[in-house]
Design a protein around this motif. Structure first.
Motif, short mmCIF file in Angstrom:
data_model
loop_
_atom_site.label_atom_id
_atom_site.label_comp_id
_atom_site.label_asym_id
_atom_site.label_seq_id
_atom_site.Cartn_x
_atom_site.Cartn_y
_atom_site.Cartn_z
N GLY A 1 -98.49 22.23 -39.99
CA GLY A 1 -99.54 21.76 -39.22
C GLY A 1 -100.93 21.71 -39.95
N LYS A 2 -100.84 21.91 -41.46
CA LYS A 2 -101.99 21.81 -42.13
C LYS A 2 -103.05 20.47 -42.17
CE LYS A 2 -99.55 22.46 -45.88
NZ LYS A 2 -98.06 22.21 -45.29
N SER A 3 -102.14 19.28 -42.06
CA SER A 3 -103.16 18.07 -42.14
C SER A 3 -103.67 18.10 -40.58
CB SER A 3 -102.29 16.93 -42.52
OG SER A 3 -101.17 17.03 -42.71
N THR A 4 -102.88 18.53 -39.77
CA THR A 4 -103.55 18.48 -38.39
C THR A 4 -104.76 19.28 -38.14
OG1 THR A 4 -101.18 18.19 -37.46
CG2 THR A 4 -102.97 18.62 -35.97
N GLY B 1 -94.90 20.64 -42.50
CA GLY B 1 -94.79 20.35 -41.15
C GLY B 1 -95.57 21.72 -40.28
N1 LIG Z 1 -98.63 11.02 -36.24
C1 LIG Z 1 -97.89 11.58 -35.92
N2 LIG Z 1 -97.10 11.66 -34.73
C2 LIG Z 1 -96.37 12.47 -34.10
N3 LIG Z 1 -95.99 13.67 -34.83
C3 LIG Z 1 -96.63 13.91 -36.14
C4 LIG Z 1 -97.76 12.98 -36.58
N4 LIG Z 1 -98.30 13.43 -37.52
C5 LIG Z 1 -97.46 14.82 -37.82
N5 LIG Z 1 -96.62 15.04 -36.70
C6 LIG Z 1 -95.79 16.16 -36.62
O1 LIG Z 1 -96.72 17.15 -36.43
C7 LIG Z 1 -96.39 18.55 -37.14
C8 LIG Z 1 -97.42 18.81 -38.19
O2 LIG Z 1 -97.64 18.07 -38.87
P1 LIG Z 1 -98.62 18.15 -40.30
O3 LIG Z 1 -98.72 16.77 -41.15
O4 LIG Z 1 -99.95 18.64 -39.63
O5 LIG Z 1 -97.99 19.36 -41.11
P2 LIG Z 1 -98.20 19.76 -42.76
O6 LIG Z 1 -98.34 21.21 -42.80
O7 LIG Z 1 -99.52 19.02 -43.05
O8 LIG Z 1 -97.13 18.97 -43.45
P3 LIG Z 1 -97.02 18.68 -44.95
O9 LIG Z 1 -97.14 19.86 -45.98
O10 LIG Z 1 -95.64 17.64 -45.02
O11 LIG Z 1 -98.01 17.61 -45.27
C9 LIG Z 1 -95.10 18.09 -37.66
O12 LIG Z 1 -93.86 18.63 -36.99
C10 LIG Z 1 -95.04 16.46 -37.95
O13 LIG Z 1 -93.61 16.04 -37.74
#
Ligand SMILES: Nc1ncnc2c1ncn2[C@@H]1O[C@H](COP(=O)(O)OP(=O)(O)OP(=O)(O)O)[C@@H](O)[C@H]1O
Length: 265
Positions: A45-48, A43
């Motif tokens: 924000g890495k994939s974002t 969560g």
């Molecule tokens: N499609 C979406 N709609 C709404 N919120 C989202 C969506 N995708 C991700 N989020 C939210 O955005 C935030 C960052 O998510 P992200 O997937 O970028 O994190 P991450 O670091 O990649 O997590 P992980 O290690 O679980 O993959 C989280 O709070 C998540 O719930």
């Protein structure tokens, strides 16, 4: 190779996924040739961030906010793929089980998911030869005709790496590359990544697995809840205290032969 133009330069980015504001004001600069790991819990924000780099997501348009790759903020997506080879889990999940290994690699030329279902995607003999040679380089020629649904996770990951390498990109952006691999597959993939780095590519690794950070990584950025909470030399950032704080759990972090591993404290 380090030149003055940053590889990645994100300034004051505000980014939404649906209604969720993931980044309020993210700034991050990565120089060419400076191998970097971006580490953060679920969560963070890495994939974002990955989607921001691959131009699948854009920041809110406002003064002083930008995402530049090699100094440019406007990119043709095909040209961008030649500079940044991105391997993400989201991409891996998009492939249907029947796509063959060679077609996974060839799809890199079209920024598509496979080529079999698109009759207009007709790779040239040169592109086929290049895809074969990339598979060879990755020790994966045996996967050329194998369906992705019949491959192990490690084999699938290798084909996707091949897809990213068809254009010989200057930078590889990898998303948890060894997640779900057994030890043999994991060590082999880490070895391959290290070779690719030694050939002169810049590595940007986005992960929450501290043990997949290769010794070549010099800089570590800690990301939590959409914010950069620490950023600096690997030896200063990868400490038990900092990671315990990042992941909100007690831990002991140890280093051996340039690799780090965490154990419960
Ligand atoms: N499609 C979406 N709609 C709404 N919120 C989202 C969506 N995708 C991700 N989020 C939210 O955005 C935030 C960052 O998510 P992200 O997937 O970028 O994190 P991450 O670091 O990649 O997590 P992980 O290690 O679980 O993959 C989280 O709070 C998540 O719930």
């Amino acid at each position: 190779m380090t030149t003055d133009v940053p590889l990645i330069e994100i300034e004051n980015a505000e980014v939404y996924r649906g209604d969720t504001r993931v980044f309020e004001n993210l700034s991050l600069r990565i120089a060419q040739g400076r191998h970097t790991a971006i580490l953060g819990p679920n969560g963070a924000g890495k994939s974002t961030l990955l989607r921001l780099l691959s131009r699948e997501l854009y920041p809110v348009h406002r003064e002083g906010s930008s995402v530049r790759i090699l100094g440019h903020d406007r990119w043709d997506v095909f040209e961008l793929r030649r500079q940044l080879g991105v391997v993400s889990h989201e991409l891996q999940m998009q492939y249907t089980r029947t796509v063959r290994g060679l077609d996974v690699v060839l799809s890199g030329f079209f920024s598509s998911v496979g080529i079999g279902y698109h009759s207009h995607l007709n790779p040239s003999p040169e592109q086929r030869a290049r895809a074969q040679s990339v598979l060879e380089q990755l020790g994966a020629t045996a996967l050329a005709q194998k369906a992705i649904g019949e491959m192990s996770s490690g084999e699938q990951r290798r084909c996707l790496l091949g897809r990213a390498l068809v254009h010989d990109p200057a930078c590889l952006v990898l998303d948890e590359p060894t997640a779900s691999l057994d030890l043999k597959a994991k060590f082999e993939l880490i070895g391959t990544i290290r070779q690719l780095v030694h050939q002169g590519r810049t590595l940007v690794l986005v992960t929450h697995h501290v043990d997949e950070i290769p010794p070549e990584v010099e800089r570590v950025v800690l990301l939590r809840a959409g914010r950069v909470v620490a950023d600096g030399k690997k030896s200063d950032i990868l400490t038990s205290e900092r990671l315990a704080d990042l992941f909100e759990t007690k831990m002991h972090l140890a280093e051996q032969r340039g690799f780090f591993y965490a154990i419960p404290d």
